[in-house]
Design an enzyme around this catalytic site. Structure first.
Site, PDB file in Angstrom:
ATOM      1  NE  ARG A  37      -3.698  -0.651   0.080  1.00 36.00           N
ATOM      2  CZ  ARG A  37      -4.990  -0.709   0.620  1.00 36.00           C
ATOM      3  NH1 ARG A  37      -5.329  -1.793   1.427  1.00 36.00           N
ATOM      4  NH2 ARG A  37      -5.909   0.006   0.354  1.00 36.00           N
ATOM      5  NE  ARG A  41      -4.467   2.936   2.572  1.00 39.84           N
ATOM      6  CZ  ARG A  41      -4.682   1.751   3.272  1.00 39.84           C
ATOM      7  NH1 ARG A  41      -5.880   1.477   4.021  1.00 39.84           N
ATOM      8  NH2 ARG A  41      -3.542   1.041   3.933  1.00 39.84           N
ATOM      9  NE  ARG A  50     -10.004   8.789  -3.276  1.00 40.42           N
ATOM     10  CZ  ARG A  50     -11.474   8.854  -3.117  1.00 40.42           C
ATOM     11  NH1 ARG A  50     -12.026   9.751  -3.969  1.00 40.42           N
ATOM     12  NH2 ARG A  50     -12.098   8.132  -2.603  1.00 40.42           N
ATOM     13  CG  ASP A  86      -8.925  -2.460  -4.447  1.00 44.37           C
ATOM     14  OD1 ASP A  86      -8.199  -2.206  -3.764  1.00 44.37           O
ATOM     15  OD2 ASP A  86     -10.017  -3.062  -4.456  1.00 44.37           O
ATOM     16  CE1 TYR A 164     -13.523  -6.466   1.181  1.00 49.70           C
ATOM     17  CE2 TYR A 164     -11.752  -7.984   0.892  1.00 49.70           C
ATOM     18  CZ  TYR A 164     -12.180  -7.085   1.307  1.00 49.70           C
ATOM     19  OH  TYR A 164     -11.510  -5.966   2.246  1.00 49.70           O
TER      20      TYR A 164
END
Ligand code: CP3
Length: 362
Positions: A37, A41, A50, A86, A164
């Site tokens: 990651r 973020r 973003r 992703d 998921y």
């Protein structure tokens, strides 16, 4: 700058990069480091993008996904890029629509409930799985290869994707998916068969588009007992990796909380085993055996500690494996969203400096 054994931007310079050498358990000039990651973020440059675009717009616009992939590599001097994508997007190509919400994270419109739902799924051809990410890989691999650096492609592990698909989103205890697996084994195996083909095809296509190594994020597999993992998950993970192995690039498998199943996970057909911080790295290496490289395993929380505390923990990991060929430094899970860029930068520099092998006559 030319790295050992190759001309700038040439295929051999990339294959002789410290990261790819470590995947093959060959000595490196310093312990390579990349961070799960790493893109997104926590980075200001990502947050700025973003502000202007939705996550899905960034993912599906190859030029932007390429730019985000390069941001941490250029900012920190990491040893590899990981494509900005992703694990869940391939589910859409299989017939499971997905939305990324601001408050609840990823949410599936129609989670799997019955055998009939599985019969409606289909496995697309490799090129038809997240074609926008394959285009991003083409762009990012060219950019990284110009820097003599490799690009990592990735997919979710069949179990993590099944979680998921059945839970319909993120779940803490995974009770629905476990109930399905324990009560309807035929339905379970049918779902895992489709997912393993999807994952294998996706990985294969990413390598064909330019990914130099492939990581399977089976992030939630550690929630299972060793017996259930061995019987209900491992055969499908093996199938996915068997399909991907045709690409001939190093394969990495990662999960969290896997101390109890590391020995099983390593038999899935990978070159590198990713390890979280709940087990001592050297102990993990003993469990998986000397035929594997290992990747890990600083607690991501250390990025939020005072710098000297973080570096002391990084040092003890490096010292414990003592430069043994085949160690790739990483966190035990992803970079936390509130990690500071200064902490990440200090960590990367420290790992390189502390592990650097002295060059004769330099
Ligand atoms: O490592 C990287 O830098 C590459 C990009 C990457 C993303 N997701 C981008 C992303 C990778 C490797 C992933 C993997 C992923 N995605 C996993 C496995 C790894 C893990 O963390 O356990 C999982 C379980 C997912 C599913 C997912 N995607 C969730 C649960 C969420 C929401 C919460 C979160 O983690 O941010 C996402 C969204 C997502 N994927 C974001 C990013 C940068 C945040 C999107 C935003 O900007 O709002």
């Amino acid at each position: 700058m030319t790295s050992a054994g190759g001309v700038d931007g040439s295929p051999s310079a990339v294959s002789e990069s410290n990261f790819l050498r470590a995947c093959r358990r060959l000595p490196a000039t310093a312990t390579p480091i990349w961070l799960m990651r790493q893109a997104g973020r926590h980075m200001t440059a990502y947050q700025d993008l973003r502000q202007q675009h939705s996550f899905i717009h960034l993912l599906t616009t190859p030029e932007l996904a390429c730019e985000i992939t390069l941001q941490p590599v250029d900012r920190y001097g990491l040893d590899a890029g990981i494509i900005f994508a992703d694990i869940l997007t391939p589910l859409e190509d299989m017939g499971l629509p997905l939305e990324y919400t601001e408050d609840r994270g990823p949410v599936l419109a129609r989670p799997i409930e019955s055998r009939g739902d599985i019969d409606n799924l289909h496995v697309p051809a490799p090129d038809a799985i997240t074609p926008y990410s394959l285009d991003a890989i083409r762009l990012a691999s060219r950019e990284l290869h110009n820097r003599n650096l490799p690009l990592i492609g990735f997919a979710g592990g069949p179990f993590t994707l099944a979680s998921y698909a059945v839970e319909g989103g993120s779940s803490r205890d995974q009770l629905k998916v476990k109930a399905l697996m324990m009560s309807e084994p035929d339905t379970w195996h049918a779902l895992m068969t489709v997912l393993s083909e999807l994952v294998g095809n996706s990985l294969l296509a990413q390598a064909a588009a330019g990914a130099d190594a492939l990581q399977l994020f089976d992030s939630w597999a550690g929630i299972l007992s060793p017996a259930d993992y061995a019987e209900l998950v491992l055969p499908h993970t093996k199938r996915a990796l068997e399909i991907a192995s045709a690409a001939g690039v190093p394969l990495i498998q990662f999960g969290t909380d896997t101390a109890g199943i590391l020995d099983l996970m390593s038999t899935a057909g990978v070159d590198v085993v990713g390890v979280d911080w709940r087990i001592d790295l050297l102990r993990a290496w003993e469990l998986v055996g000397p035929d594997y490289a290992v990747q890990g395993n600083l607690d991501p929380a250390a990025l939020m500690a005072p710098i000297d505390q973080m570096l002391a923990r990084a040092k003890s990991i490096l010292d414990s494996v003592a430069g043994r060929p085949g160690h790739i430094f990483n966190l035990g899970h992803g970079v936390p969203p509130n990690a500071t860029e200064d902490s990440v930068s200090r960590l990367v520099d420290f790992v390189h400096e502390h592990s650097a092998v002295p060059v004769p006559n330099a």
